[in-house]
Scaffold this motif. Structure first.
Motif, PDB file in Angstrom:
ATOM      1  N   PRO A 148       0.820  -1.212   0.000  1.00  0.00           N
ATOM      2  CA  PRO A 148       0.000   0.000   0.000  1.00  0.00           C
ATOM      3  C   PRO A 148       0.854   1.264   0.000  1.00  0.00           C
ATOM      4  O   PRO A 148       1.826   1.348   0.752  1.00  0.00           O
ATOM      5  CB  PRO A 148      -0.804  -0.113   1.304  1.00  0.00           C
ATOM      6  CG  PRO A 148      -0.824  -1.564   1.618  1.00  0.00           C
ATOM      7  CD  PRO A 148       0.477  -2.115   1.110  1.00  0.00           C
ATOM      8  N   HIS A 149       0.499   2.196  -0.857  1.00  0.00           N
ATOM      9  CA  HIS A 149       1.220   3.470  -0.990  1.00  0.00           C
ATOM     10  C   HIS A 149       0.236   4.468  -1.598  1.00  0.00           C
ATOM     11  O   HIS A 149      -0.715   4.058  -2.273  1.00  0.00           O
ATOM     12  CB  HIS A 149       2.444   3.282  -1.900  1.00  0.00           C
ATOM     13  CG  HIS A 149       2.064   2.865  -3.289  1.00  0.00           C
ATOM     14  ND1 HIS A 149       1.629   1.579  -3.591  1.00  0.00           N
ATOM     15  CD2 HIS A 149       1.962   3.569  -4.451  1.00  0.00           C
ATOM     16  CE1 HIS A 149       1.307   1.521  -4.869  1.00  0.00           C
ATOM     17  NE2 HIS A 149       1.497   2.721  -5.423  1.00  0.00           N
ATOM     18  N   PRO A 150       0.448   5.773  -1.400  1.00  0.00           N
ATOM     19  CA  PRO A 150      -0.485   6.754  -1.989  1.00  0.00           C
ATOM     20  C   PRO A 150      -0.079   7.222  -3.389  1.00  0.00           C
ATOM     21  O   PRO A 150      -0.839   7.916  -4.037  1.00  0.00           O
ATOM     22  CB  PRO A 150      -0.441   7.915  -0.990  1.00  0.00           C
ATOM     23  CG  PRO A 150       0.823   7.750  -0.212  1.00  0.00           C
ATOM     24  CD  PRO A 150       1.365   6.381  -0.425  1.00  0.00           C
ATOM     25  N   ASP A 151       1.094   6.862  -3.874  1.00  0.00           N
ATOM     26  CA  ASP A 151       1.741   7.332  -5.116  1.00  0.00           C
ATOM     27  C   ASP A 151       2.500   8.629  -4.838  1.00  0.00           C
ATOM     28  O   ASP A 151       2.189   9.355  -3.899  1.00  0.00           O
ATOM     29  CB  ASP A 151       0.767   7.536  -6.292  1.00  0.00           C
ATOM     30  CG  ASP A 151       0.516   6.244  -7.079  1.00  0.00           C
ATOM     31  OD1 ASP A 151       1.328   5.309  -6.967  1.00  0.00           O
ATOM     32  OD2 ASP A 151      -0.493   6.176  -7.799  1.00  0.00           O
ATOM     33  N   THR A 152       3.498   8.905  -5.691  1.00  0.00           N
ATOM     34  CA  THR A 152       4.322  10.096  -5.496  1.00  0.00           C
ATOM     35  C   THR A 152       3.533  11.367  -5.819  1.00  0.00           C
ATOM     36  O   THR A 152       2.620  11.351  -6.644  1.00  0.00           O
ATOM     37  CB  THR A 152       5.611  10.063  -6.368  1.00  0.00           C
ATOM     38  OG1 THR A 152       5.858  11.367  -6.897  1.00  0.00           O
ATOM     39  CG2 THR A 152       5.488   9.120  -7.523  1.00  0.00           C
ATOM     40  N   TRP A 222      -4.418   5.681  -0.635  1.00  0.00           N
ATOM     41  CA  TRP A 222      -3.720   4.412  -0.381  1.00  0.00           C
ATOM     42  C   TRP A 222      -4.227   3.310  -1.307  1.00  0.00           C
ATOM     43  O   TRP A 222      -5.427   3.047  -1.377  1.00  0.00           O
ATOM     44  CB  TRP A 222      -3.953   3.963   1.068  1.00  0.00           C
ATOM     45  CG  TRP A 222      -3.298   4.812   2.107  1.00  0.00           C
ATOM     46  CD1 TRP A 222      -3.904   5.706   2.939  1.00  0.00           C
ATOM     47  CD2 TRP A 222      -1.905   4.834   2.444  1.00  0.00           C
ATOM     48  NE1 TRP A 222      -2.976   6.293   3.775  1.00  0.00           N
ATOM     49  CE2 TRP A 222      -1.743   5.779   3.498  1.00  0.00           C
ATOM     50  CE3 TRP A 222      -0.776   4.154   1.967  1.00  0.00           C
ATOM     51  CZ2 TRP A 222      -0.512   6.050   4.071  1.00  0.00           C
ATOM     52  CZ3 TRP A 222       0.455   4.433   2.529  1.00  0.00           C
ATOM     53  CH2 TRP A 222       0.589   5.366   3.577  1.00  0.00           C
ATOM     54  N   HIS A 223      -3.306   2.634  -1.990  1.00  0.00           N
ATOM     55  CA  HIS A 223      -3.685   1.504  -2.849  1.00  0.00           C
ATOM     56  C   HIS A 223      -2.493   0.579  -2.979  1.00  0.00           C
ATOM     57  O   HIS A 223      -1.358   0.978  -2.702  1.00  0.00           O
ATOM     58  CB  HIS A 223      -4.127   2.013  -4.231  1.00  0.00           C
ATOM     59  CG  HIS A 223      -3.032   2.733  -4.952  1.00  0.00           C
ATOM     60  ND1 HIS A 223      -2.654   4.023  -4.621  1.00  0.00           N
ATOM     61  CD2 HIS A 223      -2.202   2.347  -5.961  1.00  0.00           C
ATOM     62  CE1 HIS A 223      -1.648   4.388  -5.413  1.00  0.00           C
ATOM     63  NE2 HIS A 223      -1.347   3.391  -6.228  1.00  0.00           N
ATOM     64  N   GLY A 224      -2.735  -0.627  -3.387  1.00  0.00           N
ATOM     65  CA  GLY A 224      -1.654  -1.593  -3.543  1.00  0.00           C
ATOM     66  C   GLY A 224      -2.190  -2.849  -4.193  1.00  0.00           C
ATOM     67  O   GLY A 224      -3.356  -2.893  -4.612  1.00  0.00           O
TER      68      GLY A 224
HETATM   69 FE   LIG Z   1       0.468   3.215  -7.247  1.00  0.00          FE
END
Ligand SMILES: [Fe+2]
Ligand SMILES: O=C(O)CCC(=O)C(=O)O
Length: 251
Positions: A148-152, A222-224
């Protein structure tokens, strides 16, 4: 040659744009866990069937150290390196995905998220946010995962088009998460709770505005993707159409 035998690239691009805009305009819109849209029937049906049979055979770059994600850039000069036999199709896809019409449709449907983004970025409004599309074809194989990350923050909008041949990979979609107390109590979950996994179906797509903590603590993007299980003859194919803050950033 009959009149219908050869479609000129420009009229093909035009058809693809019209179809994609109709698809995005008809998207389902969600506010939870953060603003996003889900749309279907993105490419004309017959074109989609041919496109997924016409994947580039060369020009893939390694994206992760495990080599479970490989990618071909679909923008600018990169398109000229695609195999001659399929280049015309991919060139039309590239022109469509980077078109002002597809950008406008995406902006219309993600207005709520773009307003949050503009506030956090301290610009007057969504129209002050630039969006530069850089489409990339991804080929994910068994074992691929992304935590999971929100993207840059260099990405304003993330759009992904799923490209399976049939419904057999339905469970391989992207998972959206939200920060929660339940997530905090669950070891190894980063305080995140999965909200939904989008269905990895033929010719569908999703898009969201990249929102970091300084845009909204409760509605970060948040996605992954939990570990993908698949066989070598059935890679997970998708097109990521990322809209960046300018042309100098991104893969
Ligand atoms: Fe992403
Ligand atoms: O492939 C996916 O489902 C998500 C990919 C992603 O989040 C990324 O590349 O940043």
């Amino acid at each position: 040659m009959t009149a219908a035998a050869k479609i000129t690239p420009t009229s093909l691009t035009r058809d693809l744009i019209d179809h994609a805009v109709t698809s995005i305009d008809a998207a389902d819109r969600f506010s939870d866990p953060y603003p996003h849209i889900f749309f279907r029937d993105f490419f004309p049906n017959a074109f989609y069937a041919e496109l997924i049979r016409s994947l580039p055979s060369e020009g893939y770059n390694k994206i992760n150290s495990e080599r479970t994600r490989m990618a071909v850039r679909l923008y600018g000069d990169n398109v000229d390196k695609i195999d001659g036999s399929v280049r015309e199709m991919w060139s039309a896809v590239s022109a469509m995905l980077t078109s002002p019409e597809v950008e406008s449709a995406t902006r219309r449907q993600l207005r709520e998220g773009l307003e949050m983004r503009a506030r956090g970025d301290k610009v007057a409004g969504p129209d002050q946010l630039r969006m530069v599309a850089k489409p990339v074809l991804y080929r994910d194989t068994d074992g691929y995962q992304i935590k999971p990350h929100p993207d840059t923050r260099n990405k304003v909008v993330t759009m992904q088009l799923y490209c399976p041949a049939d419904e057999g990979q339905r469970n391989l979609g992207t998972t959206l998460y939200k920060a929660s107390l339940k997530g905090l109590l669950h070891l190894g979950s980063y305080g995140l709770e999965p909200v939904k996994t989008l269905p990895f179906l033929p010719n569908v797509g999703y898009a969201f505005v990249v929102l970091k903590a300084y845009h909204s603590l409760t509605r970060m993007s948040w996605h992954g993707r939990p570990t993908v299980k698949t066989t070598s003859d059935r890679p997970r194919i998708s097109i990521l159409n990322t809209f960046y803050v300018n042309e100098n950033v991104g893969f």
